[in-house]
Design a protein around this motif. Sequence first.
Motif, PDB file in Angstrom:
ATOM      1  N   MET A   1       0.833  -1.197   0.000  1.00 19.03           N
ATOM      2  CA  MET A   1       0.000   0.000   0.000  1.00 19.03           C
ATOM      3  C   MET A   1       0.875   1.257   0.000  1.00 19.03           C
ATOM      4  SD  MET A   1      -2.938   1.224   2.586  1.00 19.03           S
ATOM      5  CE  MET A   1      -2.410   2.629   3.503  1.00 19.03           C
ATOM      6  N   ILE A   2       1.904   1.285   0.840  1.00 18.54           N
ATOM      7  CA  ILE A   2       2.770   2.464   0.931  1.00 18.54           C
ATOM      8  C   ILE A   2       3.479   2.680  -0.408  1.00 18.54           C
ATOM      9  CG2 ILE A   2       4.800   3.400   2.110  1.00 18.54           C
ATOM     10  CD1 ILE A   2       2.965   3.218   4.278  1.00 18.54           C
ATOM     11  N   ARG A   3       3.910   1.597  -1.011  1.00 22.45           N
ATOM     12  CA  ARG A   3       4.617   1.715  -2.290  1.00 22.45           C
ATOM     13  C   ARG A   3       3.707   2.290  -3.374  1.00 22.45           C
ATOM     14  NH1 ARG A   3       8.198  -3.079  -4.923  1.00 22.45           N
ATOM     15  NH2 ARG A   3       9.675  -1.643  -5.840  1.00 22.45           N
ATOM     16  N   ARG A   4       2.471   1.824  -3.440  1.00 21.70           N
ATOM     17  CA  ARG A   4       1.518   2.355  -4.421  1.00 21.70           C
ATOM     18  C   ARG A   4       1.216   3.826  -4.157  1.00 21.70           C
ATOM     19  NH1 ARG A   4      -3.457  -1.572  -4.758  1.00 21.70           N
ATOM     20  NH2 ARG A   4      -4.341   0.426  -5.298  1.00 21.70           N
ATOM     21  N   LEU A   5       1.077   4.183  -2.874  1.00 15.81           N
ATOM     22  CA  LEU A   5       0.836   5.579  -2.510  1.00 15.81           C
ATOM     23  C   LEU A   5       2.009   6.450  -2.940  1.00 15.81           C
ATOM     24  CD1 LEU A   5      -0.913   7.696  -1.032  1.00 15.81           C
ATOM     25  CD2 LEU A   5       0.316   7.078   1.062  1.00 15.81           C
ATOM     26  N   MET A   6       3.229   5.993  -2.690  1.00 17.56           N
ATOM     27  CA  MET A   6       4.412   6.762  -3.086  1.00 17.56           C
ATOM     28  C   MET A   6       4.493   6.906  -4.602  1.00 17.56           C
ATOM     29  SD  MET A   6       7.244   5.357  -0.359  1.00 17.56           S
ATOM     30  CE  MET A   6       8.584   6.073  -1.280  1.00 17.56           C
ATOM     31  N   LEU A   7       4.198   5.846  -5.326  1.00 18.16           N
ATOM     32  CA  LEU A   7       4.227   5.894  -6.785  1.00 18.16           C
ATOM     33  C   LEU A   7       3.167   6.856  -7.312  1.00 18.16           C
ATOM     34  CD1 LEU A   7       5.405   4.885  -9.442  1.00 18.16           C
ATOM     35  CD2 LEU A   7       3.762   2.987  -9.348  1.00 18.16           C
ATOM     36  N   PHE A   8       1.959   6.780  -6.762  1.00 14.32           N
ATOM     37  CA  PHE A   8       0.890   7.685  -7.174  1.00 14.32           C
ATOM     38  C   PHE A   8       1.281   9.138  -6.903  1.00 14.32           C
ATOM     39  CE2 PHE A   8      -2.944  10.146  -6.229  1.00 14.32           C
ATOM     40  CZ  PHE A   8      -3.618  10.000  -7.433  1.00 14.32           C
ATOM     41  N   ASN A   9       1.852   9.395  -5.718  1.00 12.98           N
ATOM     42  CA  ASN A   9       2.267  10.757  -5.368  1.00 12.98           C
ATOM     43  C   ASN A   9       3.375  11.256  -6.298  1.00 12.98           C
ATOM     44  OD1 ASN A   9       0.442  11.009  -3.259  1.00 12.98           O
ATOM     45  ND2 ASN A   9       1.866  10.180  -1.768  1.00 12.98           N
ATOM     46  N   LEU A  10       4.322  10.396  -6.590  1.00 21.45           N
ATOM     47  CA  LEU A  10       5.413  10.776  -7.489  1.00 21.45           C
ATOM     48  C   LEU A  10       4.873  11.087  -8.886  1.00 21.45           C
ATOM     49  CD1 LEU A  10       8.425  11.166  -7.983  1.00 21.45           C
ATOM     50  CD2 LEU A  10       8.564   8.728  -8.516  1.00 21.45           C
ATOM     51  N   LEU A  11       3.975  10.267  -9.378  1.00 17.40           N
ATOM     52  CA  LEU A  11       3.367  10.526 -10.693  1.00 17.40           C
ATOM     53  C   LEU A  11       2.570  11.825 -10.687  1.00 17.40           C
ATOM     54  CD1 LEU A  11       2.256   6.931 -11.739  1.00 17.40           C
ATOM     55  CD2 LEU A  11       4.122   8.295 -12.703  1.00 17.40           C
ATOM     56  N   VAL A  14       5.133  14.670 -10.929  1.00 18.52           N
ATOM     57  CA  VAL A  14       5.697  14.747 -12.284  1.00 18.52           C
ATOM     58  C   VAL A  14       4.669  15.298 -13.263  1.00 18.52           C
ATOM     59  CG1 VAL A  14       6.565  13.351 -14.211  1.00 18.52           C
ATOM     60  CG2 VAL A  14       7.422  12.959 -11.896  1.00 18.52           C
ATOM     61  N   LEU A  15       3.433  14.836 -13.194  1.00 18.02           N
ATOM     62  CA  LEU A  15       2.375  15.327 -14.087  1.00 18.02           C
ATOM     63  C   LEU A  15       2.137  16.822 -13.879  1.00 18.02           C
ATOM     64  CD1 LEU A  15       0.250  14.665 -16.235  1.00 18.02           C
ATOM     65  CD2 LEU A  15      -1.329  14.147 -14.359  1.00 18.02           C
ATOM     66  N   ALA A  16       2.107  17.259 -12.631  1.00 20.03           N
ATOM     67  CA  ALA A  16       1.901  18.683 -12.345  1.00 20.03           C
ATOM     68  C   ALA A  16       3.036  19.520 -12.926  1.00 20.03           C
ATOM     69  CB  ALA A  16       1.784  18.906 -10.832  1.00 20.03           C
ATOM     70  N   VAL A  17       4.271  19.089 -12.736  1.00 18.78           N
ATOM     71  CA  VAL A  17       5.422  19.837 -13.249  1.00 18.78           C
ATOM     72  C   VAL A  17       5.398  19.872 -14.778  1.00 18.78           C
ATOM     73  CG1 VAL A  17       7.952  19.881 -13.425  1.00 18.78           C
ATOM     74  CG2 VAL A  17       6.866  19.408 -11.223  1.00 18.78           C
ATOM     75  N   VAL A  18       5.151  18.730 -15.402  1.00 24.60           N
ATOM     76  CA  VAL A  18       5.144  18.663 -16.871  1.00 24.60           C
ATOM     77  C   VAL A  18       4.035  19.540 -17.449  1.00 24.60           C
ATOM     78  CG1 VAL A  18       4.746  17.135 -18.846  1.00 24.60           C
ATOM     79  CG2 VAL A  18       6.298  16.437 -17.022  1.00 24.60           C
ATOM     80  N   LEU A  19       2.820  19.424 -16.918  1.00 22.00           N
ATOM     81  CA  LEU A  19       1.720  20.269 -17.420  1.00 22.00           C
ATOM     82  C   LEU A  19       2.048  21.748 -17.278  1.00 22.00           C
ATOM     83  CD1 LEU A  19      -1.482  18.451 -16.099  1.00 22.00           C
ATOM     84  CD2 LEU A  19      -0.863  18.850 -18.491  1.00 22.00           C
ATOM     85  N   VAL A  97       0.357  17.707  -5.035  1.00 26.21           N
ATOM     86  CA  VAL A  97      -0.017  18.787  -5.952  1.00 26.21           C
ATOM     87  C   VAL A  97       0.740  20.062  -5.603  1.00 26.21           C
ATOM     88  CG1 VAL A  97      -1.968  20.217  -6.699  1.00 26.21           C
ATOM     89  CG2 VAL A  97      -2.267  17.762  -6.470  1.00 26.21           C
ATOM     90  N   ILE A  98       0.873  20.354  -4.313  1.00 27.42           N
ATOM     91  CA  ILE A  98       1.633  21.535  -3.879  1.00 27.42           C
ATOM     92  C   ILE A  98       3.090  21.409  -4.309  1.00 27.42           C
ATOM     93  CG2 ILE A  98       2.565  22.736  -1.854  1.00 27.42           C
ATOM     94  CD1 ILE A  98      -0.136  22.179  -0.465  1.00 27.42           C
ATOM     95  N   VAL A  99       3.694  20.255  -4.084  1.00 26.48           N
ATOM     96  CA  VAL A  99       5.098  20.052  -4.444  1.00 26.48           C
ATOM     97  C   VAL A  99       5.276  20.207  -5.952  1.00 26.48           C
ATOM     98  CG1 VAL A  99       6.946  18.324  -4.560  1.00 26.48           C
ATOM     99  CG2 VAL A  99       5.707  18.678  -2.428  1.00 26.48           C
ATOM    100  N   GLY A 100       4.375  19.640  -6.749  1.00 23.42           N
ATOM    101  CA  GLY A 100       4.450  19.795  -8.204  1.00 23.42           C
ATOM    102  C   GLY A 100       4.385  21.250  -8.626  1.00 23.42           C
ATOM    103  N   GLY A 101       3.450  22.000  -8.042  1.00 21.19           N
ATOM    104  CA  GLY A 101       3.346  23.423  -8.363  1.00 21.19           C
ATOM    105  C   GLY A 101       4.573  24.199  -7.926  1.00 21.19           C
ATOM    106  N   ALA A 102       5.078  23.896  -6.737  1.00 18.01           N
ATOM    107  CA  ALA A 102       6.265  24.597  -6.239  1.00 18.01           C
ATOM    108  C   ALA A 102       7.478  24.312  -7.116  1.00 18.01           C
ATOM    109  CB  ALA A 102       6.538  24.186  -4.793  1.00 18.01           C
ATOM    110  N   ILE A 103       7.642  23.063  -7.535  1.00 19.69           N
ATOM    111  CA  ILE A 103       8.773  22.722  -8.404  1.00 19.69           C
ATOM    112  C   ILE A 103       8.633  23.427  -9.757  1.00 19.69           C
ATOM    113  CG2 ILE A 103       9.861  20.846  -9.708  1.00 19.69           C
ATOM    114  CD1 ILE A 103       9.319  19.038  -7.257  1.00 19.69           C
ATOM    115  N   GLY A 104       7.417  23.472 -10.301  1.00 18.46           N
ATOM    116  CA  GLY A 104       7.196  24.158 -11.574  1.00 18.46           C
ATOM    117  C   GLY A 104       7.611  25.616 -11.518  1.00 18.46           C
ATOM    118  N   ASN A 105       7.209  26.313 -10.455  1.00 19.34           N
ATOM    119  CA  ASN A 105       7.595  27.717 -10.321  1.00 19.34           C
ATOM    120  C   ASN A 105       9.070  27.875  -9.996  1.00 19.34           C
ATOM    121  OD1 ASN A 105       5.175  28.897 -11.024  1.00 19.34           O
ATOM    122  ND2 ASN A 105       4.452  29.087  -8.921  1.00 19.34           N
TER     123      ASN A 105
END
Length: 166
Positions: A1-11, A14-19, A97-105
């Motif tokens: 479960m933790i591994r799937r959660l980490m993978l989902f969060n990482l994706l 990445v999706l937030a930064v790419v978009l 989502v916050i981390v993705g937005g922060a990395i994008g900026n």
Amino acid sequence: MIRRLMLFNLLTVVLAVVLDQVIKAVVVATMPLGSAIEILPFLALFHARNTGIAFSMFADLGDVGLSLLAAAVLVVVLFMWWKTPAERRLTHFGLAVIVGGAIGNLIDRTRLGYVVDYVYFHTPAFDFAVFNLADAFITVGAAIILLDEFVLAGAGRKGAAERRGD
């Protein structure tokens, strides 16, 4: 479960930064700085540069100062994310989502010395600040965390207290 959660969060990150980066690249490539495209009577695409943080605050800190401030905030959010229990999936999503937005900026800030903004809400009587998808991710992520903490988890705590007879 933790591994799937980490993978989902990482994706999610990445999706937030790419978009965010793809949309900013399209705006820069197709719209001259300062130009606007009206979409609705209250919404326009407006190519702008933000040399500060949200709403151009702290613009006088300079590129290095703002990058360091953004990086420090990102470290704090990552620490909060690490300490959040795995069962708080909605909070994990909000933090991703916050981390993705922060990395994008932060990419813009370190690469360009400013952040590309392009969403402009306005009415004849009111102008809202110009912002971007990364800013929206940060705001929505914070709202998701607040919803989870004060509404959903709060209701769960109240229900558990009622079952115990507190």
